[in-house]
Motif scaffolding. Structure first.
Motif, PDB file in Angstrom:
ATOM      1  N   LEU A  18      13.999   2.607  23.986  1.00 27.54           N
ATOM      2  CA  LEU A  18      15.240   3.371  23.915  1.00 27.54           C
ATOM      3  C   LEU A  18      16.306   2.784  24.835  1.00 27.54           C
ATOM      4  CD1 LEU A  18      16.761   5.751  22.819  1.00 27.54           C
ATOM      5  CD2 LEU A  18      15.615   7.221  24.475  1.00 27.54           C
ATOM      6  N   ALA A  19      15.908   2.388  26.047  1.00 27.38           N
ATOM      7  CA  ALA A  19      16.872   1.814  26.983  1.00 27.38           C
ATOM      8  C   ALA A  19      17.485   0.536  26.424  1.00 27.38           C
ATOM      9  CB  ALA A  19      16.205   1.538  28.334  1.00 27.38           C
ATOM     10  N   ASP A  65      22.222   9.575  17.780  1.00 24.66           N
ATOM     11  CA  ASP A  65      21.389   9.188  16.640  1.00 24.66           C
ATOM     12  C   ASP A  65      20.384   8.109  17.027  1.00 24.66           C
ATOM     13  OD1 ASP A  65      22.652  11.007  15.019  1.00 24.66           O
ATOM     14  OD2 ASP A  65      23.959   9.541  14.036  1.00 24.66           O
ATOM     15  N   THR A  66      20.803   7.171  17.881  1.00 26.34           N
ATOM     16  CA  THR A  66      19.881   6.130  18.347  1.00 26.34           C
ATOM     17  C   THR A  66      18.712   6.752  19.100  1.00 26.34           C
ATOM     18  OG1 THR A  66      21.638   4.477  18.514  1.00 26.34           O
ATOM     19  CG2 THR A  66      19.664   4.101  19.832  1.00 26.34           C
ATOM     20  N   PHE A 112      21.944  -2.331  24.212  1.00 29.25           N
ATOM     21  CA  PHE A 112      22.358  -3.475  23.397  1.00 29.25           C
ATOM     22  C   PHE A 112      22.597  -3.150  21.926  1.00 29.25           C
ATOM     23  CE2 PHE A 112      19.692  -5.496  26.789  1.00 29.25           C
ATOM     24  CZ  PHE A 112      20.747  -6.078  27.467  1.00 29.25           C
ATOM     25  N   GLY A 113      22.285  -1.928  21.496  1.00 29.75           N
ATOM     26  CA  GLY A 113      22.555  -1.544  20.118  1.00 29.75           C
ATOM     27  C   GLY A 113      21.294  -1.310  19.318  1.00 29.75           C
ATOM     28  N   SER A 114      21.347  -0.345  18.402  1.00 32.48           N
ATOM     29  CA  SER A 114      20.182  -0.006  17.592  1.00 32.48           C
ATOM     30  C   SER A 114      19.889  -1.057  16.533  1.00 32.48           C
ATOM     31  CB  SER A 114      20.397   1.356  16.917  1.00 32.48           C
ATOM     32  OG  SER A 114      21.570   1.334  16.121  1.00 32.48           O
ATOM     33  N   ASP A 163      27.151   1.096  21.665  1.00 34.80           N
ATOM     34  CA  ASP A 163      26.178   0.833  22.715  1.00 34.80           C
ATOM     35  C   ASP A 163      26.887   0.552  24.041  1.00 34.80           C
ATOM     36  OD1 ASP A 163      26.508  -2.213  23.033  1.00 34.80           O
ATOM     37  OD2 ASP A 163      26.116  -2.013  20.890  1.00 34.80           O
ATOM     38  N   LEU A 164      26.110   0.596  25.123  1.00 37.41           N
ATOM     39  CA  LEU A 164      26.705   0.491  26.450  1.00 37.41           C
ATOM     40  C   LEU A 164      27.286  -0.894  26.713  1.00 37.41           C
ATOM     41  CD1 LEU A 164      27.269   1.945  29.075  1.00 37.41           C
ATOM     42  CD2 LEU A 164      25.023   1.252  29.900  1.00 37.41           C
TER      43      LEU A 164
END
Length: 453
Positions: A155-156, A123-124, A161-163, A232-233
């Motif tokens: 996007l990266a 979705d992000t 780090f989160g949308s 997120d990563l």
């Protein structure tokens, strides 16, 4: 004894043309692709190249690729001057570390890149692309490379780090990371020069890295103070543990910068080149538009276009390795300490593997596929150090193409200068990648989620 006998029978390594002192460096900087292809035609698919400060061996043969990246990988690591320079700029993330550190980080991170992670950031990816589509609306040709740079940079940051990251923070991280990425090559070239020399690029890189490290340290500290479920990563990496515990803050920062460089520039250039190729081949483009307008979750031509785009314009010109011990490649000796540059570009443009290799032909990847080596297509490398983010990059590329082609028809016109590939951390164009993006007036069905691949 067998290896010693083989080395004794080895023929001298062919050498590329070069000049005194600087070797082939001017050609590599000014016309790298033409020069490399000309050298393969004259010298064969394994040859030595003088880069002024060092000599390296270039590999353009699938058997030699298999030797370096698969069967003898223990003899081809990430040591030596080139990798030390990369580590000075980017730290010791998964892409540049080796030995026990690399094995631990790979074991910690590999499970985090499975299907659940991709589904969590889907979705992000979609929302970020939708937010940026208005940037393609213009009556004049636009530079797709610039647009995809901005898209993938944003996007990266959001995937990492989160949308929900503050937009101002997204812009700050994106700007500083772009400065780091643009300075990597210059940093490698100037790292041995005296520190007192007033080099603008060196100071720019140092300042950008300080700001990035500060921002990431704040984000890590905030997550450690207030843990929360996260897709997120960074959240996934914070939760990765083994018998030694979790990653240190320093290691997390190095992994963040590695992910950003690998995840933004390579996918961004791949998206720009693929859209340009479609613009120049209307019969393929129109067939793809018809496939996507059908609304099916299966899109074989789309995936074939992605693969063919990555074949013709692989993001990385070289996969770099360092020879640990003396060896023999295709009957030619390679001494310990020699950098080895596996070239996806040369493998992908080898006419013995790919007939008419300059032609954009997605049919090459549609079934039934002809018999060819598994190493004939290596845009993400190969072997145990294949890019850990391959599936994520392909998902971003697929979503980007789906959503752009839903709203626009890429077209070439007299106002579109031909791109000129140049050497950078990814395969960019020195003249931009200009395409007219014609709005599509027909109603289109909503995009179905792509099937997991």
């Amino acid at each position: 004894m067998e290896h010693a006998t083989e080395a004794a029978r080895a023929r001298p390594m062919p050498r590329a043309k070069g000049l005194p002192l600087v070797g082939a460096l001017p050609q590599i900087l000014l016309r790298p692709l033409d020069f490399l292809e000309e050298t393969v035609a004259r010298r064969g698919s394994v040859f030595e190249i003088d880069l002024g400060v060092t000599r390296a061996v270039v590999v353009a043969d699938v058997d030699a690729v298999e030797h370096v990246l698969l069967t003898h990988t223990g003899n081809y690591g990430k040591g030596g001057e080139i990798w030390e320079g990369i580590r000075e700029v980017l730290g010791r993330g998964l892409g540049s570390s080796e030995g026990e550190l690399w094995r631990r980080q790979r074991k910690l991170m590999q499970p985090k890149f499975q299907r659940s992670f991709l589904e969590g950031v889907r979705d992000t990816i979609a929302e970020t692309i939708e937010d940026e589509l208005d940037g393609l609306r213009s009556d004049e040709p636009i530079d797709l490379a610039r647009w995809t740079d901005g898209l993938l940079a944003t996007l990266a940051v959001r995937v990492l780090f989160g949308s929900d990251l503050d937009p101002a923070k997204v812009d700050e991280v994106r700007t500083t990371m772009a400065a780091v990425s643009d300075s990597v090559i210059q940093g490698l070239v100037t790292r041995k020069l005296p520190r007192w020399l007033p080099l603008t690029g060196r100071e720019r890189l140092s300042r950008a890295r300080r700001i990035f490290d500060h921002n990431v340290a704040e984000l890590i500290a905030e997550r450690r103070r207030h843990p929360r479920p996260s897709k997120d990563l960074l959240g996934l990496l914070l939760g990765a543990t083994d018998e030694q515990g979790s990653m240190s803050d320093e290691q997390l920062r190095d992994e963040a910068i590695t992910f950003y460089i690998a995840g933004y520039e390579t996918t961004g250039t791949a998206l720009a080149w693929t859209l340009w190729l479609l613009a120049g081949h209307p019969h393929v483009r129109d067939a793809l538009l018809a496939e996507l307008d059908g609304g099916s979750t299966e899109a074989p031509l789309l995936h074939a276009c992605m693969q063919e785009g990555l074949r013709l314009y692989p993001p990385a010109l070289f996969v770099i390795r360092h020879t640990v011990g003396d060896d023999v490649l295709l009957g030619h000796p390679v001494r310990a300490g020699t950098p080895v540059l596996v070239s996806p570009w040369l493998v992908h443009h080898n006419p013995a593997i790919w007939p008419d290799p300059k032609r954009f032909d997605p049919e090459r990847f549609l079934s039934p596929a002809p018999e060819r080596s598994r190493l004939a297509w290596i845009p993400f490398g190969a072997g145990q150090r294949i890019c850990i983010g391959k599936a994520l990059a392909m998902l971003e590329l697929e979503e980007g193409l789906r959503r752009v082609l839903r709203d626009f028809t890429p077209t070439l016109s007299d106002g579109c200068p031909a791109p000129r590939p140049r050497l950078s951390t990814a395969l960019r164009s020195s003249t931009g990648i200009f395409v007219r993006m014609v709005p599509r007036r027909a109603a289109h069905p909503p995009i179905a989620p792509p099937t997991s691949r």
